[in-house]
Design a protein around this motif. Structure first.
Motif, PDB file in Angstrom:
ATOM      1  N   ILE A 151       0.804  -1.232  -0.023  1.00 13.22           N
ATOM      2  CA  ILE A 151      -0.061  -0.163   0.185  1.00 13.22           C
ATOM      3  C   ILE A 151       0.907   1.000   0.052  1.00 13.22           C
ATOM      4  O   ILE A 151       0.514   2.273  -0.979  1.00 13.22           O
ATOM      5  CB  ILE A 151      -1.058   0.122   1.158  1.00 13.22           C
ATOM      6  N   ARG A 175      -4.505  -0.221  -3.331  1.00 10.45           N
ATOM      7  CA  ARG A 175      -4.585   0.935  -2.630  1.00 10.45           C
ATOM      8  C   ARG A 175      -6.013   1.537  -2.935  1.00 10.45           C
ATOM      9  O   ARG A 175      -6.841   2.254  -2.183  1.00 10.45           O
ATOM     10  CB  ARG A 175      -3.682   1.956  -3.138  1.00 10.45           C
ATOM     11  N   TYR A 180     -10.501   0.817   0.560  1.00  5.70           N
ATOM     12  CA  TYR A 180      -9.591   1.504   0.881  1.00  5.70           C
ATOM     13  C   TYR A 180      -9.625   2.669   0.422  1.00  5.70           C
ATOM     14  O   TYR A 180      -8.872   3.890   0.761  1.00  5.70           O
ATOM     15  CB  TYR A 180      -8.100   0.993   0.861  1.00  5.70           C
TER      16      TYR A 180
END
Length: 361
Positions: A151, A175, A180
């Motif tokens: 990430i 990501r 997220y």
């Protein structure tokens, strides 16, 4: 991964999958099986054990897998009337520290391919590396370290890739997944830290959008878990218990394949040991930091041959961290598309190139 584990067992294990479009230089093959049989014959002469397999066989591979598997890949361009077929070459499970075995096999494999076949590394092809510890499955803490590092460094790793591998639906952004995308990195790190099982971690890292092509193919009308991300964590709970790095492009030669193996192993080695404590999610990632940590991982992994670190140095040469992407190609509206096209024109960047810099899937 602890230092004691490294001393007790030879570091990480890996398997590599090499996707290519192939045609024989000397024979006309109208079926994949005929072409695959010739590949196996030449590999046998080079003293590389292999067999013709299937996708289902690959998914059921076990730790006793000792030879290369030649598989037809239906996602790759094939033209039987021109004797051309999409081929996936799946390696045995190798111990990374035994470079005298795996590096030699990769080099021999490529010598066979280059001497006996026309090999095309098209944009549809890629190179995947499956990773696991040498003496057992990933611990949850190790897997969390790798998840955080993927990430944190995503846009730096993106910078090492050709543009088409940044917006490919078969290696989507971890990501920018639905779990997220709206969170800042500190909250993502917290979410990863709170995962109570490998299955939960995989669900968070590989949540696929209901707007994706995979949802259309599988008739999902809600977000769901899918393996086709840059880093696939869903196999943590499968028989292989691996973390799969899916983003690298097609290998054009042995150096390419070895480079992506080196990068994947070195990155995972460092991240599994150090990322949980070394990364500050409030800071911005940088290419220099990624390079430093990958080289540290290479050293932890026992890379001592000067040629191999040289391959990593070449990979990073001239790379610059990419800007934060702004456009989701999965759910882009017509107005957003027009806006993206106009922005590209103002900057003198063709639309396809602009997508590769500022969009994601």
């Amino acid at each position: 991964m602890s230092t004691s584990r490294i001393s007790d067992c030879p570091g990480l294990r890996f398997g590599v999958e090499i996707e290519l479009v192939v045609r024989s230089k000397r024979r006309k093959h109208t079926t994949f099986e005929s072409l695959a049989s010739e590949i196996c014959q030449h590999l046998d002469k080079a003293k590389i054990s292999s067999h013709i397999g299937s996708l289902s066989q690959k998914s059921n591979a076990t730790e006793t897998y000792h030879d290369w598997t030649i598989i037809r890949d239906s996602t790759l361009p094939s033209t039987p009337e021109e004797n051309i077929f999409g081929v996936e070459l799946v390696s045995p499970i190798f111990y990374f520290q035994k470079k005298h075995i795996w590096a030699v096999q990769v080099q021999k494999l490529w010598r066979v391919l280059e001497s006996q076949f026309e090999v095309h590394a098209t944009k549809e092809c890629s190179t995947h590396v499956h990773l696991s510890p040498g003496n057992g499955p990933w611990s949850l803490n190790e897997a969390k370290g790798i998840a955080k590092a993927t990430i944190f460094f995503e846009r730096c790793i993106d910078a090492l890739m050709p543009g088409h591998r940044r917006i490919n639906p078969y290696c989507m952004s971890n990501r920018r997944n639905p779990e997220y995308n709206q969170l800042h990195v500190p909250l993502i790190f917290s979410n990863i830290s709170q995962a109570e099982s490998p299955e939960t971690l995989g669900d968070h890292m590989c949540l696929c959008s209901k707007d994706s092509i995979h949802a259309q193919q599988t008739l999902h009308d809600e977000d769901f878990v899918h393996p086709h991300f840059r880093w696939n964590f869903t196999s943590l709970t499968e028989r292989t218990r691996t973390i799969e790095f899916r983003q690298p492009p097609a290998s054009k030669d042995a150096k390419d394949t070895i480079t992506w193996i080196l990068f994947a192993v070195s990155f995972a080695q460092w991240a599994s040991e150090r990322a949980n404590t070394a990364l500050d999610p409030t800071q911005t990632d940088g290419i220099a930091d990624l390079y430093k940590y990958v080289m540290a991982g290479a050293q932890l992994s026992g890379v001592s041959n000067a040629t191999m670190p040289g391959l990593l140095e070449k990979l990073f040469q001239g790379a610059k961290r990419l800007p934060v992407p702004r456009y989701d190609l999965k759910s882009m509206t017509e107005d957003e598309h027009d806006k993206m096209e106009m922005e590209g024109k103002k900057k003198g960047i063709p639309l396809d190139k602009y997508k590769e810099l500022f969009a994601y899937v």
